[in-house]
Design a protein around this motif. Sequence first.
Motif, short mmCIF file in Angstrom:
data_model
loop_
_atom_site.label_atom_id
_atom_site.label_comp_id
_atom_site.label_asym_id
_atom_site.label_seq_id
_atom_site.Cartn_x
_atom_site.Cartn_y
_atom_site.Cartn_z
N SER A 74 0.82 -1.21 0.00
CA SER A 74 0.00 0.00 0.00
C SER A 74 0.86 1.26 0.00
O SER A 74 1.85 1.36 0.73
N THR A 75 0.47 2.24 -0.81
CA THR A 75 1.16 3.53 -0.84
C THR A 75 0.52 4.53 0.12
O THR A 75 0.85 5.70 0.10
N VAL A 76 -0.37 4.05 0.94
CA VAL A 76 -1.05 4.87 1.94
C VAL A 76 -0.41 4.61 3.29
O VAL A 76 -0.54 3.53 3.87
N LEU A 77 0.30 5.58 3.82
CA LEU A 77 1.08 5.40 5.04
C LEU A 77 0.23 4.98 6.22
O LEU A 77 0.66 4.17 7.06
N ARG A 78 -0.97 5.48 6.30
CA ARG A 78 -1.84 5.17 7.44
C ARG A 78 -2.30 3.71 7.44
O ARG A 78 -2.88 3.24 8.42
N ASP A 79 -2.04 2.98 6.35
CA ASP A 79 -2.37 1.55 6.31
C ASP A 79 -1.38 0.70 7.10
O ASP A 79 -1.62 -0.51 7.30
N TYR A 80 -0.29 1.30 7.55
CA TYR A 80 0.75 0.54 8.24
C TYR A 80 0.67 0.75 9.75
O TYR A 80 0.16 1.77 10.23
N SER A 81 1.20 -0.20 10.50
CA SER A 81 1.21 -0.12 11.95
C SER A 81 2.16 0.99 12.42
O SER A 81 2.99 1.49 11.65
#
Length: 290
Positions: A74-81
């Motif tokens: 994912s290129t969406v940072l908020r998708d990561y822990s």
Amino acid sequence: MYKGVPNLIKIADKYGAKITFAVMPEVTAYFPKDIDHELGLHIHSGWEEFHRGDFSFYVGDSFLRENTNQSSTSTVLRDYSYEEQLDMIKIGKGHIYETFGIEPTSFVAGRWSINNDTVKALIKTGFKCDCSAPAHSKPCHHDWSKLPRICMPYHPSADDYQRRGDLHLLEIPVSQMFPSGNVNPESVPVYGLSWFKACFLEYYNQNAPLFHICLHSPCMVDPYFTSAMDDFLKFISKHDNINFRFASEIAEYNDFVAKTNILPYLPRINRSILRIGLKTVRSKAFGGRK
């Protein structure tokens, strides 16, 4: 990098403007050294292919993919822990320091995507400001809808990055045109340069303490966009009491109350704006169908 960055610096220096470059770790080898402008960190997580008509392109950062722990493409940072975001920010910051000998204190998230974990990670790694906020917008990959369109810098809350609080990080939103849209010269073909000037006047006429322009430096290889940027900065610099600042020099302005004022826009309405408005109305009238 070889052309766009020097072209942008040349235009900025012409008017005494200051640039805070948000640099991706994977492009450090191509970025000019020893410049008299500020360097920050730009994180594009993951790796994905996108399509715009017949044109396709990839978004991501190969250096971070190879040197950090990422559980997704994912290129969406908020998708990561939190732990993954912290790792990317820490490694990215270290790489900027190793390359330029400068410790970045400003940050921009790819696709404008942050969450409360991002803010926590930025504070943990010593960042002073974040410039990832296109105020009053909510696409699928980010949410800044709680911010008013004209939004000045603020310290976020630990519970909600869109609410004022007392955290040691300053959110510096990108200035927004009426009724929406980043002040980004790349959109000049859509809105017209006169619309950008009207937006500046909307801010300036009510003594707004900050007007924040964003852009991607690669657009500065095109004479059309370099000319637009030159014209825009020339227009701004002709006004009284203009003081250009780096992101790290920005403060919170608690005594300013913003108001929407469409008067500067009225004499500048052009066919592009009318076309955009009609398209939006038609889309809503037919339930969003094209």
